[in-house]
Design a protein around this motif. Sequence first.
Motif, PDB file in Angstrom:
ATOM      1  N   LYS A  46       0.611  -1.201   0.265  1.00  0.00           N
ATOM      2  CA  LYS A  46       0.431  -0.045   0.130  1.00  0.00           C
ATOM      3  C   LYS A  46       1.152   1.138   0.499  1.00  0.00           C
ATOM      4  O   LYS A  46       1.753   1.526   0.503  1.00  0.00           O
ATOM      5  CB  LYS A  46      -1.038   0.304   1.692  1.00  0.00           C
ATOM      6  N   ALA A  47       0.613   1.861  -0.896  1.00  0.00           N
ATOM      7  CA  ALA A  47       1.453   3.718  -0.745  1.00  0.00           C
ATOM      8  C   ALA A  47       1.296   3.723   0.709  1.00  0.00           C
ATOM      9  O   ALA A  47       0.469   4.067   1.607  1.00  0.00           O
ATOM     10  CB  ALA A  47       0.225   4.478  -1.898  1.00  0.00           C
ATOM     11  N   GLY A  48       2.460   4.645   1.081  1.00  0.00           N
ATOM     12  CA  GLY A  48       3.026   4.742   2.758  1.00  0.00           C
ATOM     13  C   GLY A  48       3.884   3.349   3.529  1.00  0.00           C
ATOM     14  O   GLY A  48       4.398   4.211   3.943  1.00  0.00           O
ATOM     15  N   GLN A  49       3.560   2.215   3.302  1.00  0.00           N
ATOM     16  CA  GLN A  49       4.217   1.628   3.615  1.00  0.00           C
ATOM     17  C   GLN A  49       5.763   1.450   3.075  1.00  0.00           C
ATOM     18  O   GLN A  49       6.318   2.296   2.649  1.00  0.00           O
ATOM     19  CB  GLN A  49       3.781  -0.401   3.213  1.00  0.00           C
ATOM     20  N   HIS A  50       6.648   0.887   4.459  1.00  0.00           N
ATOM     21  CA  HIS A  50       7.918   0.334   3.787  1.00  0.00           C
ATOM     22  C   HIS A  50       8.715  -0.660   4.035  1.00  0.00           C
ATOM     23  O   HIS A  50       7.668  -1.627   4.168  1.00  0.00           O
ATOM     24  CB  HIS A  50       9.074   1.571   5.253  1.00  0.00           C
ATOM     25  N   ILE A 110       5.869  -3.222   5.183  1.00  0.00           N
ATOM     26  CA  ILE A 110       5.420  -2.796   6.574  1.00  0.00           C
ATOM     27  C   ILE A 110       4.990  -1.735   6.756  1.00  0.00           C
ATOM     28  O   ILE A 110       5.013  -0.714   6.114  1.00  0.00           O
ATOM     29  CB  ILE A 110       6.901  -2.955   7.343  1.00  0.00           C
ATOM     30  N   GLY A 111       3.833  -1.790   7.941  1.00  0.00           N
ATOM     31  CA  GLY A 111       2.574  -1.073   8.324  1.00  0.00           C
ATOM     32  C   GLY A 111       1.710  -0.862   7.732  1.00  0.00           C
ATOM     33  O   GLY A 111       1.158  -0.635   6.664  1.00  0.00           O
ATOM     34  N   GLY A 112       1.002  -0.368   9.000  1.00  0.00           N
ATOM     35  CA  GLY A 112      -0.729  -0.139   8.418  1.00  0.00           C
ATOM     36  C   GLY A 112      -1.593   1.167   8.558  1.00  0.00           C
ATOM     37  O   GLY A 112      -2.695   1.803   8.743  1.00  0.00           O
TER      38      GLY A 112
ATOM     39  N   GLU B  26      -1.820  -6.071  12.856  1.00  0.00           N
ATOM     40  CA  GLU B  26      -1.019  -4.948  12.711  1.00  0.00           C
ATOM     41  C   GLU B  26      -0.904  -4.380  13.601  1.00  0.00           C
ATOM     42  O   GLU B  26      -2.224  -4.194  14.951  1.00  0.00           O
ATOM     43  CB  GLU B  26      -2.368  -4.097  11.499  1.00  0.00           C
ATOM     44  N   ALA B  27       0.199  -3.688  15.180  1.00  0.00           N
ATOM     45  CA  ALA B  27       0.500  -2.659  16.011  1.00  0.00           C
ATOM     46  C   ALA B  27       0.463  -1.547  15.759  1.00  0.00           C
ATOM     47  O   ALA B  27       0.685  -1.058  16.491  1.00  0.00           O
ATOM     48  CB  ALA B  27       1.373  -3.528  16.513  1.00  0.00           C
TER      49      ALA B  27
END
Lengths: 257, 92
Positions: A46-50, A110-112, B26-27
Amino acid sequence: MGATETVGGGQAGRLAWRLAEVIEIRDETPRVRTLRIGVPGWRGHKAGQHVDVRLTAEDGYQAQRSYSIASAPESPWIELAIERLDDGEVSPYLAGEVRPGDTLELRGPIGGYFTWTVDDGGPLLLVAGGSGVAPLMAMVRHREAAKRAIPTTVLFSSRSAGEIIFRDELDRLAAVDPSLRTVHTLTRNQPEGWTGFRRRIDAAMLAEVAGPPHPGEGLLAFVCGPTRLVENVATDLLALGHRADRVKTERFGPTGT
Amino acid sequence: METTDADRHLDGNAAGGMLAEVFRFEATTVIVTCAGCGAAGPMAELLLYGHGMGQILRCAGCDTAVVRVARVRDRHWLDLRGARSLQIGGGQ
């Protein structure tokens, strides 16, 4: 170190470190370059993830850093914009020595939290400081790839004109897309004839660029850059009446973890 | 933009990789209430200290160490004494 070491429990598949190959390298500015990387088995982001990138020295010493993905989810590869930090452990290699065909260990996406898809809508305000533009560029590119005219303003703080990352692409996109606007501020040096802002982002600039809070849910803001810029901008946006749950922040921390 | 030491903090977003080694959800979107000052916000907005093998997430308001994670070989140590509560899920 093997390429497929797994860590953790139930999500080991998603978190597996994998070997990825540098496909192409582009200079963006004197200090920043883009690595285009092919990741076998990549299932999109997703755009914004790393991603986390890990380098292992011959003696086994490992250094790990997080880099935002700057490319659109629609791309078959990922692109990372690496800023060379002279005292860095990882960036001198990624921004200097690495060559097409070299392999890297990485894991992700990674990242939500600091993520956006066109279905999240807008209007969007993307506020960037320096190489903090990377995850925001993924959002701009995603928006373009999906051909959704979601009103979007990019407010981008750079030190000088030569250090504006992705400048040509941002200008080119904004020139043909009336719903995309890019506003630059140059904090240190301005070229002759510069008509843009020439100071750090402040409340007055945000009020001028973003306008008053929109009715309904209001604008959706993503702010990424050095800690102080991020915290000042977030504080100013809330003081201007924008909703806290619609202002998302990411501190990119030039030295990495 | 000048960069100073005070500028050199990552946040909970960058801890996502290590957090995903520990949590099966998702933390970074979990709402954490700081045991020090009572402030509540997404884990992504805590300030990150530390390196790949051990990370501390601190409250931006009062500096309390809210979440501490360390990895020793294949074992993780998770210390949540600085978190009064975690709100997990809820459309995050």
